[in-house]
Design an enzyme around this catalytic site. Structure first.
Site, PDB file in Angstrom:
ATOM      1  N   LEU A  37      -6.170   7.061  12.088  1.00 20.68           N
ATOM      2  CA  LEU A  37      -7.361   7.894  11.901  1.00 20.68           C
ATOM      3  C   LEU A  37      -8.468   7.027  11.307  1.00 20.68           C
ATOM      4  O   LEU A  37      -8.218   6.252  10.379  1.00 20.68           O
ATOM      5  CB  LEU A  37      -7.071   9.063  10.956  1.00 20.68           C
ATOM      6  CG  LEU A  37      -6.318  10.272  11.517  1.00 20.68           C
ATOM      7  CD1 LEU A  37      -6.013  11.256  10.393  1.00 20.68           C
ATOM      8  CD2 LEU A  37      -7.109  10.957  12.610  1.00 20.68           C
ATOM      9  N   ASP A  38      -9.684   7.162  11.821  1.00 20.90           N
ATOM     10  CA  ASP A  38     -10.820   6.418  11.283  1.00 20.90           C
ATOM     11  C   ASP A  38     -11.084   6.821   9.833  1.00 20.90           C
ATOM     12  O   ASP A  38     -10.731   7.936   9.421  1.00 20.90           O
ATOM     13  CB  ASP A  38     -12.086   6.706  12.108  1.00 20.90           C
ATOM     14  CG  ASP A  38     -12.003   6.128  13.511  1.00 20.90           C
ATOM     15  OD1 ASP A  38     -11.221   5.189  13.723  1.00 20.90           O
ATOM     16  OD2 ASP A  38     -12.732   6.627  14.391  1.00 20.90           O
TER      17      ASP A  38
END
Length: 316
Positions: A37-38
């Site tokens: 996940l960013d």
């Protein structure tokens, strides 16, 4: 330390930073996560510890569900709120056009991966080329948008936007989806919010936070771990006796009355366990995964005897 922690990743941390913090709090030696996940994204991030890392690939391939907000009329260099603004355009689309465009992006589609991603080209991550101001050729990838639901919409005012729920196949870039939807609407767009609400069978209601983990005692932290076999929920269970378990753990094929199955989870007594008429059979424990073909059980990923013993000791 063996098991799975379902973490609600906070805003601002990379997946690896969140993993390292949880690893330190649990005093774990071996750890990995299942799907990045960013930093600007939040939500479900399964963390695998010890023997669970052997099966983490299974959930990299799982379908995922996201909620996201696309800011219309503004394009950024990275496709999200972290990048600099590179273009602004008026938003003139109608409600009908939005519905038509969302229908167009539902089902099998092709995506060109963004330059600001960890995907590699000639052994180098794309984001490194992007940092150097380079744009390299990327092949379009086939992905599937299973569901694309419009949760809210604002087409007027200073910040026109769409709020969407997306259920998609592995490899889907939600930033790219947001940008492509903006382009199809003639105004461009970028993500200003992204939250993963589910991955495979796991959803946000099952997750814990780093803050909760920090506040826990050591025993409470360990108690939050789900068993390793939770990662094998889609596998057909196969049970072996003590002799069969020993041979399976040595990588030896076993013959039996099993129908052909592409994915099986194999259970049996721990190493060295024996049962007699006067003693109950040892409690079964996960031995590993494999598949069955032509009446044979063929080993795949195996736990080591030490890992199995540690799991048994932790459970008692």
């Amino acid at each position: 330390m063996h098991g799975v922690l379902l973490l609600d990743k906070p805003l601002g941390l990379s997946s690896n930073q969140a993993l390292q913090k949880a690893k330190w709090l649990l005093r774990a030696e071996k750890a990995g996560h299942t799907g990045t996940l960013d930093p600007l994204a939040t939500g479900v991030l399964p963390l695998c510890f010890g023997a669970a890392t052997k099966f983490s690939q299974l959930h990299l391939d799982a379908d995922k569900t996201y909620e996201t907000t696309v800011r219309l009329g503004v394009k950024t260099r990275t496709g999200d709120a972290e990048g600099e603004v590179i273009e602004t355009r008026p938003v003139t689309c109608s409600v009908g056009q939005v519905v038509e465009v969302l229908d167009r992006f539902t089902g099998p589609i092709e995506q060109v991966p963004p330059m600001h991603s960890a995907l590699k080209k000639d052994g180098k991550p794309l984001y490194e080329y992007a940092r150097d101001g380079e744009t390299v050729e990327r092949e379009a990838r086939h992905v599937v948008i299973h569901e694309l639901e419009l949760l809210d919409m604002q087409l007027q005012g200073e910040a026109p936007q769409l709020r969407l729920r997306v259920r998609c196949s592995k490899g889907t870039y939600i930033r790219t989806l947001g940008e492509d939807i903006g382009e199809a609407l003639g105004c461009g767009g970028h993500l200003i919010m992204l939250r993963r609400t589910a991955t495979g069978p796991f959803d946000e209601s099952q997750c814990t936070t780093l803050e909760a983990l920090e506040a826990d005692s050591e025993a409470q932290r360990v108690a939050r771990l789900l068993p390793v076999d939770i990662l094998l929920g889609g596998h057909t269970p196969v049970a072996l006796d003590a002799e069969g378990a020993g041979r399976f753990l040595s990588g030896v094929r076993r013959r039996g009355n099993w129908p052909d199955q592409g994915q099986v989870a194999v259970f049996g007594p721990g190493p060295g366990a024996e049962s007699s008429e006067n003693e109950p059979s040892p409690r079964p424990v996960l031995l590993g995964s494999g598949h069955t073909q032509g009446g044979e059980l063929i080993p795949g990923r195996l736990l080591s005897p030490i890992e199995i013993q540690q799991i048994l000791e932790t459970a008692t």
